[in-house]
Design a protein around this motif. Structure first.
Motif: not given
Length: 850
Positions: A260, A328, A330, A333, A336
């Motif tokens: 991102c 990112s 996910p 996090d 994310d």
């Protein structure tokens, strides 16, 4: 002596006397210790409010007390006079900002004088005067010489309502700190101050600020935001470009499933073909609760495993932090994770708990430490060790480097408005950017401007200002038309106070004597605005050899807000308190709804006008109430009954002196308060002993002031003294001397809180000079020894404990002692306390359920 307490006559008399005799003026006195007491100076908006009254009353008590304690006290006041409200008022009312500002200053100064504040007005500064802002310009030039002031094109925070740029610190939850309008992103050429050059020192020196509230230090540490991690380059497929990211979790790099970048990222325009989508994301950038993104159609390559991952532009990624691009992960996090779920992106687990596997599909990100999995040769490593191992590998292979990052970003000071300090820069087509020579300062703000508030500086259209000559080559040139952020003005004003107005701005010997500020007082809303900038400027001035210290403020007191319930009428919306009578609107007679107690604000009309309060009750009453109603750091709930109570107390003090005034002037009490009068009196254990009482009162008030400025309990001690002696009738000369001695010292103790009545009664008691100039009385430990009484504690009417406590404690103190008693705790443990009833000096009855 008049029989009735005529506060209007008394207060005007002593305000005139203080000014005429210049009793608040102070100069350097090397033979005395110094104390610099400072409240944050106000913006001259037109009238002071109750928040001002409380702030300045707190500072005035401290200044007066320290002066009586033998300090040379610097206590100045000035005006933070540049800024948008003046310009907006000029546009709205057709009046020049200077006229509006100076008229407001004149009125507000008269209000401060009415409050009896002990300011040395010789030192008054007004930041919109050329005499002041020339030094803003001089400091800017010094910063420019050192490479700490620079110009660049960047996306900035733009407030469409204020029509100007905002610093990052002035954006609160995506909105303008002043008007609360949603902030947009706009690309402009801007001037910045390189505060990041001092990021590490600003962070480290937080540990030295032991006199600051921890919550303020925490806010500053978080804003500076130091992070240790790794920068890694992700090549972009099909381009000779890389995405450089910063991560504090290199142990998760094998779990990257997408990238991102910020909408402001330099590559955003090139990577994203959908310009409308990009524009939409930029608008949403300051709304982190709405996680929006757009896929660029491009891919990056993970340099550790060669996987191809999509590049997205996301509104939650900011250029202000790191590199403006993130990897990112996910699975590990939460932000994310939410983004991946929204857009159907892969989620790959690379960290698992030590003692179990994660159940997939995940319902939330696993952000704790654990063991690395699905991470090639690093699988099986504890994540803590994995961070170091992966970081070392990245550096060894030349894929990136270990680095330290800060959330703090350089301070953008350019403002596209008129009423501010002109930035002393000239643009020449031949020479480029040319600083104004020091000898040409100040660059004067012209008066003949057409103010529109349309979003660009009106200075551009004032030819005699805008058109100039290049100081290097003499050719035609243009002046910079942006003005400085007004926080520049307040970032060094405390240094300016050290020199009198006619002297040079930076008188090094005077600065060395007075600085740093010993006690600073102001609102916590400035924790990462003014306070951080002031610390930065101080370090710059130190490096310029102007100040010999690192931090500007030794102690900081962030006073609580003044709060009040609000009133709303179904017909007339919000009502001022005076528009409500017996719970009904005075205009339509309908019942009003009462809102919660909250900060006084003009919008909800839950405000009290200080002028009206002073007219009705007097300055001393307003001061005593604001200081008595709550400790300085706590919010104060406005109470009409509380104001009445403070007024009754002062009337009672006046009546006490009046009752004895005929003989007070005839009795000599020129004795030290520790004088021991007679063995009989010293041996007397009666709580009515006047000598013991005044020594206890001196001790209690002194300790209350010294210990975290507990003015509320100090005033309570003074009230107790009056209650004890009010009906006392001294009969012999010895008793009268002791009584007068006690009364004199009581008035000295009262004077920081209620200075006008104290001065009046001091003279009416036959004393000479100003009470302000008297030394603070000492106390005799033996005479101040507390008389002990037995306290009985009942629970539901039955005696459960007895204890000895000092006489004269407040109900709150007695209740706390009772509830903390171990025997009492056994009887109330786990039970609901319905009521606690203290009976003064005798018992506490606790009513519990069941």
């Amino acid at each position: 002596m008049r029989q009735n307490y005529d506060f209007k006559t008394i207060e005007k008399k002593w305000q005139d006397e203080w000014l005429k005799n210049r009793v608040f003026e102070v100069d350097e006195s090397p033979s005395k210790p110094k104390f610099y007491c400072l409240e944050m100076f106000p913006y001259p908006s037109g009238k002071i409010h109750m928040g001002h009254v409380r702030n300045y009353a707190i500072g005035d008590v401290i200044a007066r007390y320290k002066r009586m304690k033998g300090f040379s006290v610097l206590h100045p006041m000035g005006w933070d006079a540049f800024g948008l409200p003046a310009e907006n008022a000029a546009i709205k009312h057709g009046v020049h900002p200077a006229k509006w500002t100076y008229e407001n200053i004149e009125y507000m100064k008269s209000q401060l004088i009415k409050l009896g504040l002990s300011y040395d007005w010789r030192r008054e500064v007004t930041t919109c005067t050329p005499e002041y802002y020339r030094w803003n310009q001089w400091i800017f030039l010094k910063l420019y010489e050192k490479g700490l002031a620079y110009r660049k094109s960047s996306f900035v925070n733009w407030c469409p309502s204020c029509a100007t740029v905002l610093a990052n610190e002035q954006v609160i939850d995506g909105a303008c700190w002043r008007c609360e309008s949603s902030v947009e992103q706009k690309e402009l050429e801007q001037w910045f101050l390189k505060i990041t050059a001092y990021a590490e020192e600003l962070l480290k020196d937080c540990d030295r600020l032991t006199g600051w509230p921890e919550k303020v230090l925490t806010m500053q540490r978080n804003w500076i935001g130091k992070s240790e991690g790794v920068e890694v380059d992700f090549p972009i497929e099909g381009m000779n470009e890389v995405l450089r990211i910063f991560t504090t979790r290199p142990d998760t790099i094998f779990g990257v499933t997408f990238m991102c970048i910020s909408p402001e990222h330099p590559l955003a325009e090139r990577l994203c073909d959908d310009k409308e989508a990009l524009k939409k994301i930029r608008k949403l950038q300051r709304e982190p609760e709405v996680k929006e993104g757009v896929f660029t159609g491009r891919y990056a390559i993970n340099p550790l495993n060669g996987e191809k991952v999509p590049i997205w532009i996301a509104n939650f990624v900011l250029m202000e932090y790191g590199t403006g691009a993130i990897m990112s992960v996910p699975a590990h996090d939460q932000r994310d994770f939410e983004f991946a779920v929204r857009y159907g992106l892969p989620i790959k687990v690379v960290i698992k708990p030590v003692d179990k596997d994660l159940t997939e599909p995940l319902t939330e990100a696993y952000e704790e430490e654990g063991v690395m999995v699905n991470s090639g040769a690093f699988s099986g490593l504890p994540s803590k060790e994995g961070k170091k191992a992966v970081a070392d590998y990245i550096e060894q292979k030349g894929l990136g480097k270990k680095t330290v990052n800060y959330r703090l970003r350089d301070w953008g000071i350019s403002r596209q408005r008129y009423w501010g300090t002109p930035i002393p820069i000239i643009y020449c087509d031949h020479c480029g950017i040319v600083p104004v020579p020091e000898e040409d300062l100040p660059v004067i703000l012209p008066e003949n401007v057409n103010l529109t508030g349309k979003g660009e500086s009106p200075l551009k259209y004032v030819d005699e200002f805008y058109r100039t000559k290049c100081p290097r080559c003499g050719r035609d040139a243009r002046r910079e038309t942006d003005t400085m952020d007004t926080f520049v003005d307040s970032s060094w004003y405390f240094v300016r106070y050290c020199s009198l107005r006619e002297e040079e701005a930076f008188h090094r010997e005077k600065i060395k004597y007075w600085m740093p500020v010993d006690q600073y007082i102001g609102g916590i809303e400035h924790a990462v605005l003014h306070l951080l900038y002031a610390r930065f400027f101080t370090k710059v001035l130190r490096d310029l050899g102007i100040v010999p210290f690192d931090e500007p403020f030794q102690r900081l007191l962030t006073q609580g807000m003044v709060c009040m319930e609000s009133y709303r009428c179904p017909e007339h919306e919000w009502l001022f308190p005076k528009e409500v009578k017996d719970g009904k609107c005075i205009h339509c007679g309908k019942p009003v709804s009462v809102g919660r107690v909250e900060k006084m604000s003009k919008s909800k009309k839950n405000i009290v006008d200080p002028d009206e309060m002073i007219e009705t009750y007097g300055t001393d009453t307003v001061r005593v109430f604001t200081l008595f109603a709550a400790p300085p750091e706590k919010d104060l709930e406005w109470s009409s009954q509380g104001v009445e109570g403070a007024h009754r107390f002062l009337k009672r003090v006046y009546a006490l002196v009046y009752k004895h005034h005929k003989w007070l002037k005839e009795i000599d009490s020129d004795l030290e308060p520790s004088t021991r009068h007679s063995e009989a009196q010293r041996a007397e254990e009666s709580p009515s002993s006047i000598l013991s009482l005044i020594h206890r009162t001196i001790k209690r008030v002194t300790l209350d002031i010294e210990k975290e400025y507990q003015f509320n309990t100090a005033i309570a001690r003074l009230m107790e003294f009056v209650n004890e002696v009010y009906n006392y009738e001294p009969k012999t000369d010895e008793e009268r001397r002791v009584f007068k001695l006690a009364l004199k010292n009581f008035l000295i103790l009262l004077s920081p809180f209620a200075p006008h009545i104290a001065e009046e009664l001091w003279r009416e008691s036959g004393e000479k000079g100003f009470i302000l100039e008297q030394p603070w009385p000492p106390y005799d430990e033996e005479l101040a020894r507390e008389q002990m009484i037995e306290l009985v504690v009942q629970i539901n009417g039955k005696v459960r404990s007895k204890m000895m406590i000092p006489q004269g404690m407040t109900d709150e103190e007695v209740v706390k002692i009772a509830l903390d008693d171990e025997k009492v705790k056994q009887w109330i443990d786990g039970k609901e306390i319905l009521k606690v009833i203290p009976v003064k000096g005798k018992l506490v009855n606790i009513v519990v359920k069941g």
